[in-house]
Design a protein around this motif. Structure first.
Motif, PDB file in Angstrom:
ATOM      1  N   PRO A 140       0.834  -1.212   0.000  1.00 17.17           N
ATOM      2  CA  PRO A 140       0.000   0.000   0.000  1.00 17.17           C
ATOM      3  C   PRO A 140       0.866   1.257   0.000  1.00 17.17           C
ATOM      4  O   PRO A 140       1.890   1.311   0.678  1.00 17.17           O
ATOM      5  N   THR A 141       0.447   2.276  -0.744  1.00 25.40           N
ATOM      6  CA  THR A 141       1.208   3.526  -0.755  1.00 25.40           C
ATOM      7  C   THR A 141       0.998   4.324   0.526  1.00 25.40           C
ATOM      8  O   THR A 141       1.853   5.115   0.901  1.00 25.40           O
ATOM      9  N   ASN A 142      -0.125   4.106   1.186  1.00 27.52           N
ATOM     10  CA  ASN A 142      -0.405   4.756   2.464  1.00 27.52           C
ATOM     11  C   ASN A 142      -0.826   3.667   3.457  1.00 27.52           C
ATOM     12  O   ASN A 142      -2.020   3.473   3.693  1.00 27.52           O
ATOM     13  N   PRO A 143       0.148   2.958   4.053  1.00 24.26           N
ATOM     14  CA  PRO A 143      -0.197   1.837   4.926  1.00 24.26           C
ATOM     15  C   PRO A 143      -0.869   2.296   6.216  1.00 24.26           C
ATOM     16  O   PRO A 143      -0.604   3.392   6.714  1.00 24.26           O
ATOM     17  N   LEU A 144      -1.761   1.449   6.741  1.00 24.15           N
ATOM     18  CA  LEU A 144      -2.461   1.742   7.989  1.00 24.15           C
ATOM     19  C   LEU A 144      -2.219   0.611   8.981  1.00 24.15           C
ATOM     20  O   LEU A 144      -2.187  -0.552   8.596  1.00 24.15           O
ATOM     21  N   CYS A 145      -2.087   0.971  10.258  1.00 23.48           N
ATOM     22  CA  CYS A 145      -1.910  -0.046  11.288  1.00 23.48           C
ATOM     23  C   CYS A 145      -3.196  -0.857  11.455  1.00 23.48           C
ATOM     24  O   CYS A 145      -3.155  -2.030  11.804  1.00 23.48           O
ATOM     25  N   ARG A 146      -4.320  -0.211  11.216  1.00 25.25           N
ATOM     26  CA  ARG A 146      -5.621  -0.889  11.167  1.00 25.25           C
ATOM     27  C   ARG A 146      -6.558  -0.010  10.339  1.00 25.25           C
ATOM     28  O   ARG A 146      -6.328   1.195  10.187  1.00 25.25           O
ATOM     29  N   GLU A 147      -7.585  -0.615   9.791  1.00 21.14           N
ATOM     30  CA  GLU A 147      -8.470   0.084   8.857  1.00 21.14           C
ATOM     31  C   GLU A 147      -9.108   1.341   9.458  1.00 21.14           C
ATOM     32  O   GLU A 147      -9.270   2.350   8.787  1.00 21.14           O
ATOM     33  N   ASP A 148      -9.484   1.301  10.742  1.00 29.09           N
ATOM     34  CA  ASP A 148     -10.169   2.433  11.371  1.00 29.09           C
ATOM     35  C   ASP A 148      -9.231   3.296  12.219  1.00 29.09           C
ATOM     36  O   ASP A 148      -9.666   3.954  13.160  1.00 29.09           O
ATOM     37  N   CYS A 149      -7.959   3.330  11.883  1.00 31.06           N
ATOM     38  CA  CYS A 149      -6.986   4.126  12.647  1.00 31.06           C
ATOM     39  C   CYS A 149      -7.405   5.600  12.610  1.00 31.06           C
ATOM     40  O   CYS A 149      -7.536   6.190  11.533  1.00 31.06           O
ATOM     41  N   PRO A 150      -7.616   6.219  13.794  1.00 27.03           N
ATOM     42  CA  PRO A 150      -8.044   7.614  13.817  1.00 27.03           C
ATOM     43  C   PRO A 150      -6.894   8.606  13.628  1.00 27.03           C
ATOM     44  O   PRO A 150      -7.130   9.782  13.401  1.00 27.03           O
ATOM     45  N   GLY A 151      -5.653   8.170  13.769  1.00 30.45           N
ATOM     46  CA  GLY A 151      -4.514   9.051  13.570  1.00 30.45           C
ATOM     47  C   GLY A 151      -4.125   9.815  14.816  1.00 30.45           C
ATOM     48  O   GLY A 151      -4.379   9.390  15.942  1.00 30.45           O
ATOM     49  N   LEU A 152      -3.512  10.975  14.606  1.00 28.14           N
ATOM     50  CA  LEU A 152      -3.005  11.825  15.683  1.00 28.14           C
ATOM     51  C   LEU A 152      -3.805  13.117  15.767  1.00 28.14           C
ATOM     52  O   LEU A 152      -4.309  13.613  14.761  1.00 28.14           O
ATOM     53  N   CYS A 153      -3.896  13.669  16.970  1.00 27.14           N
ATOM     54  CA  CYS A 153      -4.489  14.997  17.139  1.00 27.14           C
ATOM     55  C   CYS A 153      -3.555  15.989  16.446  1.00 27.14           C
ATOM     56  O   CYS A 153      -2.347  15.994  16.682  1.00 27.14           O
ATOM     57  N   THR A 154      -4.094  16.815  15.590  1.00 24.45           N
ATOM     58  CA  THR A 154      -3.264  17.746  14.831  1.00 24.45           C
ATOM     59  C   THR A 154      -2.663  18.855  15.689  1.00 24.45           C
ATOM     60  O   THR A 154      -1.670  19.465  15.309  1.00 24.45           O
ATOM     61  N   ASP A 155      -3.243  19.098  16.855  1.00 20.87           N
ATOM     62  CA  ASP A 155      -2.717  20.157  17.720  1.00 20.87           C
ATOM     63  C   ASP A 155      -1.638  19.662  18.676  1.00 20.87           C
ATOM     64  O   ASP A 155      -0.603  20.289  18.835  1.00 20.87           O
ATOM     65  N   CYS A 156      -1.891  18.521  19.343  1.00 20.17           N
ATOM     66  CA  CYS A 156      -0.933  18.069  20.359  1.00 20.17           C
ATOM     67  C   CYS A 156      -0.122  16.848  19.931  1.00 20.17           C
ATOM     68  O   CYS A 156       0.842  16.491  20.588  1.00 20.17           O
ATOM     69  N   GLY A 157      -0.500  16.187  18.837  1.00 19.04           N
ATOM     70  CA  GLY A 157       0.268  15.058  18.332  1.00 19.04           C
ATOM     71  C   GLY A 157       0.091  13.754  19.080  1.00 19.04           C
ATOM     72  O   GLY A 157       0.816  12.804  18.847  1.00 19.04           O
ATOM     73  N   VAL A 158      -0.885  13.670  19.967  1.00 20.74           N
ATOM     74  CA  VAL A 158      -1.142  12.455  20.737  1.00 20.74           C
ATOM     75  C   VAL A 158      -2.106  11.576  19.936  1.00 20.74           C
ATOM     76  O   VAL A 158      -2.977  12.077  19.228  1.00 20.74           O
TER      77      VAL A 158
END
Length: 187
Positions: A140-158
């Motif tokens: 995959p060109t943009n791999p995901l740890c799991r399909e519904d990974c919400p990612g990081l908070c753009t403000d605090c990075g958590v």
């Protein structure tokens, strides 16, 4: 005269297949099963097969009138990082390989472009280009740890998974602070 001048193959290289034991009559078949170390840079920017990791080859080499047809599977471990949350990804990949390697001076060798089919050098086949194409195209060109990974908070990075449901960095303009009290009373 062939259009290409390939570099000399090393028969001891793990991804070079020797076909001396494969008769050059159409229909002759030989299987190859081996574990080889992965070459360098086998993957994409965010995910790939680590250099030196084990790749399992399960291949059939079949003589055809114009060369040797190689088909089968290659499997191995892949590592990378999630495109949303940057967590480590450890997975595996299984790809199919199907490639014709033309005999030198065959009609196929003389009538096709260099990148259309593989070429044999004497009795040797370099499997690396076909393996590289198959593996890289399967990743995959943009791999995901799991399909519904919400990612990081753009403000605090958590990681969003680690934050409370009401997490917010919304700052109220002090000039409008009085209005925010009105909405709280209604709730």
């Amino acid at each position: 005269m062939p259009k290409h001048l390939p570099s000399q193959l090393d028969p001891r290289s793990p991804l070079v297949l020797d076909t001396r034991e494969l008769p050059r009559r159409p229909g002759a078949l030989r299987t190859v099963t081996r574990v080889v170390p992965a070459p360098a840079d086998l993957g994409l920017e965010m995910i790939g097969v680590p250099e030196g990791a084990d790749l399992s080859l399960d291949l059939s080499l079949q003589s055809v009138s114009e060369g040797v047809y190689v088909s089968g599977t290659v499997s191995g471990a892949v590592q990378g990082e999630c495109g949303r949350c940057l967590r480590q990804i450890d997975d595996s990949v299984v790809v199919r390989i199907q490639e014709l390697y033309a005999y030198a001076n065959s009609t196929t060798d003389e009538t096709t472009e260099e990148d259309e089919v593989g070429r044999m050098q004497g009795d040797l086949i370099d499997l690396e280009p076909a393996l590289r194409d198959a593996v890289v195209l399967a990743l995959p060109t943009n791999p995901l740890c799991r399909e519904d990974c919400p990612g990081l908070c753009t403000d605090c990075g958590v990681h969003w998974d680690e934050l409370p449901a009401d997490h917010s960095h919304q700052q109220v303009d002090p000039r409008w602070a009085g209005l925010s009290q009105l909405t709280r009373k209604e709730e």
